[in-house]
Motif scaffolding. Sequence first.
Motif, PDB file in Angstrom:
ATOM      1  N   VAL A   1      -9.598  23.587 -10.984  1.00  0.00           N
ATOM      2  CA  VAL A   1      -9.461  23.388  -9.531  1.00  0.00           C
ATOM      3  C   VAL A   1     -10.011  22.022  -9.149  1.00  0.00           C
ATOM      4  O   VAL A   1      -9.394  21.277  -8.369  1.00  0.00           O
ATOM      5  N   ASP A   2     -11.160  21.672  -9.697  1.00  0.00           N
ATOM      6  CA  ASP A   2     -11.780  20.380  -9.366  1.00  0.00           C
ATOM      7  C   ASP A   2     -10.926  19.206  -9.833  1.00  0.00           C
ATOM      8  O   ASP A   2     -11.035  18.093  -9.285  1.00  0.00           O
ATOM      9  N   LEU A   3     -10.065  19.448 -10.845  1.00  0.00           N
ATOM     10  CA  LEU A   3      -9.143  18.405 -11.302  1.00  0.00           C
ATOM     11  C   LEU A   3      -7.835  18.420 -10.503  1.00  0.00           C
ATOM     12  O   LEU A   3      -7.010  17.512 -10.663  1.00  0.00           O
ATOM     13  N   GLY A   4      -7.631  19.467  -9.698  1.00  0.00           N
ATOM     14  CA  GLY A   4      -6.439  19.512  -8.861  1.00  0.00           C
ATOM     15  C   GLY A   4      -5.438  20.583  -9.221  1.00  0.00           C
ATOM     16  O   GLY A   4      -4.392  20.684  -8.579  1.00  0.00           O
ATOM     17  N   SER A   5      -5.710  21.423 -10.227  1.00  0.00           N
ATOM     18  CA  SER A   5      -4.781  22.486 -10.605  1.00  0.00           C
ATOM     19  C   SER A   5      -5.352  23.826 -10.152  1.00  0.00           C
ATOM     20  O   SER A   5      -6.440  24.231 -10.597  1.00  0.00           O
ATOM     21  N   THR A   6      -4.621  24.527  -9.293  1.00  0.00           N
ATOM     22  CA  THR A   6      -5.143  25.761  -8.696  1.00  0.00           C
ATOM     23  C   THR A   6      -4.445  27.022  -9.190  1.00  0.00           C
ATOM     24  O   THR A   6      -4.936  28.125  -8.950  1.00  0.00           O
ATOM     25  N   ALA A   7      -3.335  26.878  -9.889  1.00  0.00           N
ATOM     26  CA  ALA A   7      -2.578  28.066 -10.302  1.00  0.00           C
ATOM     27  C   ALA A   7      -3.405  28.954 -11.226  1.00  0.00           C
ATOM     28  O   ALA A   7      -3.337  30.191 -11.152  1.00  0.00           O
ATOM     29  N   GLU A   8      -4.189  28.333 -12.095  1.00  0.00           N
ATOM     30  CA  GLU A   8      -5.004  29.106 -13.037  1.00  0.00           C
ATOM     31  C   GLU A   8      -6.063  29.924 -12.297  1.00  0.00           C
ATOM     32  O   GLU A   8      -6.344  31.078 -12.666  1.00  0.00           O
ATOM     33  N   ALA A   9      -6.661  29.350 -11.259  1.00  0.00           N
ATOM     34  CA  ALA A   9      -7.654  30.074 -10.460  1.00  0.00           C
ATOM     35  C   ALA A   9      -7.004  31.235  -9.719  1.00  0.00           C
ATOM     36  O   ALA A   9      -7.574  32.330  -9.629  1.00  0.00           O
TER      37      ALA A   9
ATOM     38  N   ASP B   1     -25.049  32.382  -0.630  1.00  0.00           N
ATOM     39  CA  ASP B   1     -24.952  31.063  -0.001  1.00  0.00           C
ATOM     40  C   ASP B   1     -23.500  30.619   0.123  1.00  0.00           C
ATOM     41  O   ASP B   1     -23.075  30.143   1.188  1.00  0.00           O
ATOM     42  N   ARG B   2     -22.698  30.782  -0.944  1.00  0.00           N
ATOM     43  CA  ARG B   2     -21.294  30.365  -0.881  1.00  0.00           C
ATOM     44  C   ARG B   2     -20.492  31.280   0.039  1.00  0.00           C
ATOM     45  O   ARG B   2     -19.547  30.827   0.706  1.00  0.00           O
ATOM     46  N   ALA B   3     -20.865  32.538   0.094  1.00  0.00           N
ATOM     47  CA  ALA B   3     -20.194  33.447   1.029  1.00  0.00           C
ATOM     48  C   ALA B   3     -20.465  33.017   2.471  1.00  0.00           C
ATOM     49  O   ALA B   3     -19.551  33.014   3.316  1.00  0.00           O
ATOM     50  N   LEU B   4     -21.702  32.628   2.757  1.00  0.00           N
ATOM     51  CA  LEU B   4     -22.051  32.171   4.106  1.00  0.00           C
ATOM     52  C   LEU B   4     -21.311  30.879   4.449  1.00  0.00           C
ATOM     53  O   LEU B   4     -20.777  30.710   5.562  1.00  0.00           O
ATOM     54  N   ARG B   5     -21.277  29.933   3.498  1.00  0.00           N
ATOM     55  CA  ARG B   5     -20.568  28.670   3.741  1.00  0.00           C
ATOM     56  C   ARG B   5     -19.082  28.907   3.978  1.00  0.00           C
ATOM     57  O   ARG B   5     -18.473  28.299   4.878  1.00  0.00           O
ATOM     58  N   THR B   6     -18.485  29.770   3.163  1.00  0.00           N
ATOM     59  CA  THR B   6     -17.052  30.037   3.289  1.00  0.00           C
ATOM     60  C   THR B   6     -16.741  30.692   4.627  1.00  0.00           C
ATOM     61  O   THR B   6     -15.751  30.343   5.292  1.00  0.00           O
TER      62      THR B   6
ATOM     63  N   ALA C   1     -10.836  27.541  -1.952  1.00  0.00           N
ATOM     64  CA  ALA C   1     -10.482  27.493  -0.526  1.00  0.00           C
ATOM     65  C   ALA C   1     -10.615  26.076   0.021  1.00  0.00           C
ATOM     66  O   ALA C   1      -9.762  25.613   0.800  1.00  0.00           O
ATOM     67  N   ILE C   2     -11.643  25.367  -0.373  1.00  0.00           N
ATOM     68  CA  ILE C   2     -11.825  23.976   0.065  1.00  0.00           C
ATOM     69  C   ILE C   2     -10.687  23.114  -0.456  1.00  0.00           C
ATOM     70  O   ILE C   2     -10.124  22.277   0.270  1.00  0.00           O
ATOM     71  N   ARG C   3     -10.295  23.314  -1.731  1.00  0.00           N
ATOM     72  CA  ARG C   3      -9.244  22.505  -2.342  1.00  0.00           C
ATOM     73  C   ARG C   3      -7.904  22.742  -1.655  1.00  0.00           C
ATOM     74  O   ARG C   3      -7.158  21.796  -1.382  1.00  0.00           O
ATOM     75  N   THR C   4      -7.569  23.992  -1.371  1.00  0.00           N
ATOM     76  CA  THR C   4      -6.245  24.323  -0.816  1.00  0.00           C
ATOM     77  C   THR C   4      -6.237  24.329   0.711  1.00  0.00           C
ATOM     78  O   THR C   4      -5.163  24.267   1.331  1.00  0.00           O
ATOM     79  N   GLY C   5      -7.442  24.421   1.309  1.00  0.00           N
ATOM     80  CA  GLY C   5      -7.509  24.520   2.766  1.00  0.00           C
ATOM     81  C   GLY C   5      -7.160  25.900   3.279  1.00  0.00           C
ATOM     82  O   GLY C   5      -7.014  26.091   4.490  1.00  0.00           O
ATOM     83  N   VAL C   6      -7.046  26.854   2.397  1.00  0.00           N
ATOM     84  CA  VAL C   6      -6.640  28.210   2.783  1.00  0.00           C
ATOM     85  C   VAL C   6      -7.561  29.215   2.113  1.00  0.00           C
ATOM     86  O   VAL C   6      -7.876  29.099   0.922  1.00  0.00           O
TER      87      VAL C   6
END
Length: 877
Positions: free
Chosen positions: A562-570, A699-704, A645-650
């Motif tokens: 995901v950090d490299l830009g590929s989200t299908a695997e996630a 923490d990540r749940a709160l941020r999301t 979610a940050i990467r895709t905006g969704v």
Amino acid sequence: MPTRLNQTVADSALLTKSLPLELLRAFVQSDAADDGLTPSLMAELKLLARTPSLLVACNYGGTLCTAEGISTETLPLGSASVALRALAALPNTHTAVISGRSLRDLAAVSRLPAEVHLVGSHGAEFDMGYAHGLALATESVLQNASLALMEAVGFEKGISIERKPVAVAVHTRPAARKVVAAVTQRAQDVAREHNLHFIVDGSVLDLSVVEPSKGEALERLRARLGVGAALYAGDAPSDELALATLRGPDLGIRVGDAVPAPGHRLRDPESFARVLAMLFELRRAWLFGEDAVGLERHSMIGNGSSTALITPDARICWMSHPLPDSGSIFAHILGGDAAGHFSVEPLKPSPVLAQRYVDSTMIVETRWADVTVTDYLEPAPEGITSLVRVLSGTGGARITFAPRPDYANAPFSMEARGDEVHVVGTSDPILLSAPGLDFSITSDGRHATASAEVDLRNGPVVLTLRCGDTEPYTADPGGETERRSAVALASRQWVGGLKIPTVKAALVRRSALVLRALVHEPTGAVLAAPTTSLPEGIGGTRNWDYRYCWLRDGSMTVKALVDLGSTAEAEGFLDWLGRILANAPGPEWLHPLYSVSGAPLSTEATIESLPGYAGSRPVRIGNAADHQVQLDVFGPIAELIHSLAIRTGVLSDAHWLLLEQMAAAVLARWHEPDHGIWEARRPPRHHVYSKVMCWVTLDRALRTAEQFGRDAHAEWAPTADTIRAEVLREGWDDAAASYTVAYDSPDLDAAVLHIGLSGLLDVRDQRFLDTVAAVERELRVGPTVFRYRYDDGLPGLEGGFHICTTWLIEAYLAVHRYDDALELFNQLVNLIGPTGLLPEEYDPATEMHLGNHPQAYSHLGFIRCAQLLDAYTPPTP
């Protein structure tokens, strides 16, 4: 905690000092046409050499040496003695001599060391104190028998009489034939008169108070040593008792012509010495690997559902089918030729010039002067493994196809049908298509092997191995180029969509491709590694099966993509996790790992028939960590959902539900002890890393929730604060001046670096700076960082973990020690294999790479460091 090479290798070298192994090999290679070394005996020796635990036993006079004698008159052949000693030095290999001589005399004359078990008096005498336990009446009988023999035969020329602890012996070897016959009859009469057992053992006549018991002695040794198979060799009638006990995989050998009986027979003791040398060579090769290639030098090919490993000389040395954790088709890396391989080599011997990946693909090329092999796994329907090997060049090549299904334990036969080789009798069809080739099939008595030679001046040859394909396969050699181009194009298009950092860009691309190949596309699960039981220490027992999906490892792997830009695997991984949760009693009861199908693992087992990489056993199937409690697994999942979610905006409803479930699991169990990230096989503790990851989850749940307009649960924030406060208070150890592995423990653990890397503790806090310094001081050795140095309840040593090295690099950058980070990163780069792959560990003491290969942890950590170095900004003065 440096690893040490298996001591038995050095031991056997020391034991063979008096007679170099070259001489043993000369015995093996010498002309044996008429000494009894038949092809069938050789085939049985090969099978016996692969026995997990072996006993090699024999008689002394007439077997190890040419004749019997008194006291130190006769010594065993030098080569036989060395072979016995060398065999005894091998792991799980025992040797013994069971002789008619008294134990004291046997020890004096043979001069064999303590590693070789000695049994005297035809199997009765196991220790020197045996004779002292005889009754006075028995002593009287033997004394009377000795006097009677002196009167009856003592005057004969060439005859001598010897008193033993349980017998009186008449030695007849120097006497004339007529004298021997007369003496034998008189001695037999004396034995009858004194109610003694009469034993003819070559040129020795024993009048014994005990029955010959070589069979019982052999059985006693087997039970005491716990062996699964035995070889016994002898030349005398008393040896028949031992030979009669052999069964199953055992091997019996008669030496000389004294006892007419069917079975294997050798001409003389020198021939038996040659057999011992052969057995040593065969067993050592099986135990330690005929060519234990450095793990980092192996290349992997993959297609999203199957993987295979290739040695630097183009041997397919590992491949399983149909699932990653299914039985192997080829397991050479764990057991040499006997475990299965698929090899190609030039007919004209020459060194490999190069092996490389075709740019931005998982296609591997291996090149000699006049032969090139191109290997790849092409896309295939689920349940089918399709391996393509293309041979090209101007020379000739030899192909050896030696599948050994189910870790070399499944029976099968092989048939050549035109230009196809069919493996018959396996649960799934296995077919090798090779248009234009004529294969010959041979057998070693247990397994079949197909081989062929080809002249590549006539054009390239395409070999296609199809496993699990129930439909007839139609070879299309003309279309192979197009199929390969399609595979390459799809790979390059995927790589082209990534955002690659400028730091070591080529290696980052290779790491990304490795991670993608570890994703099991049909299910979405992610392998920790494609292999099992590659050792964390050569000769040790820390050999684990990593062909499964750890929730932690899988989350971290797809997050790196995901950090490299590929989200299908996630997306695929989270869908897989959702299906698991749908069938779980609750998110807090998730297992640490699952098979790619989502099923819990079966019981951990061992494959006793495989010696392991470089003799490192056991070879394990399954992983007992499946039953552990690992409360850190929720954190990486939460971090993945947040990053995606940050990467895709969704943020989809399904992913928000998963995040809520991870938070619910933490609320339910964060206060419990667990087994931790490293899966120590000891009672649970309050591990600092696990508590940090519980905090990360909330923490990540709160941020999301805040970033995507979702309603955070009321308990999340206060529980996160409670966890943070407890970790900062209880995780610190004043004596260590660092955060440590667990509450109330002074032991360091590289994973506690995440107390700062996660954001729980400000990286500028002196406590984090001290923790980084402690890890650096106590756990870093040169280019690597060890996980810890405390006793984890497991035997053996291990190397430094590449993932820990990357954590320290990240920590250096977090505290603005850029030069230190860059230096350690470059040292890590220097450890990467020639085709860009990294196994799990590295031992700086032996400079050996260790652990399963390639390891997702190592590659995702490398990607993370390259990105951080690329984006690093020095602090403002």
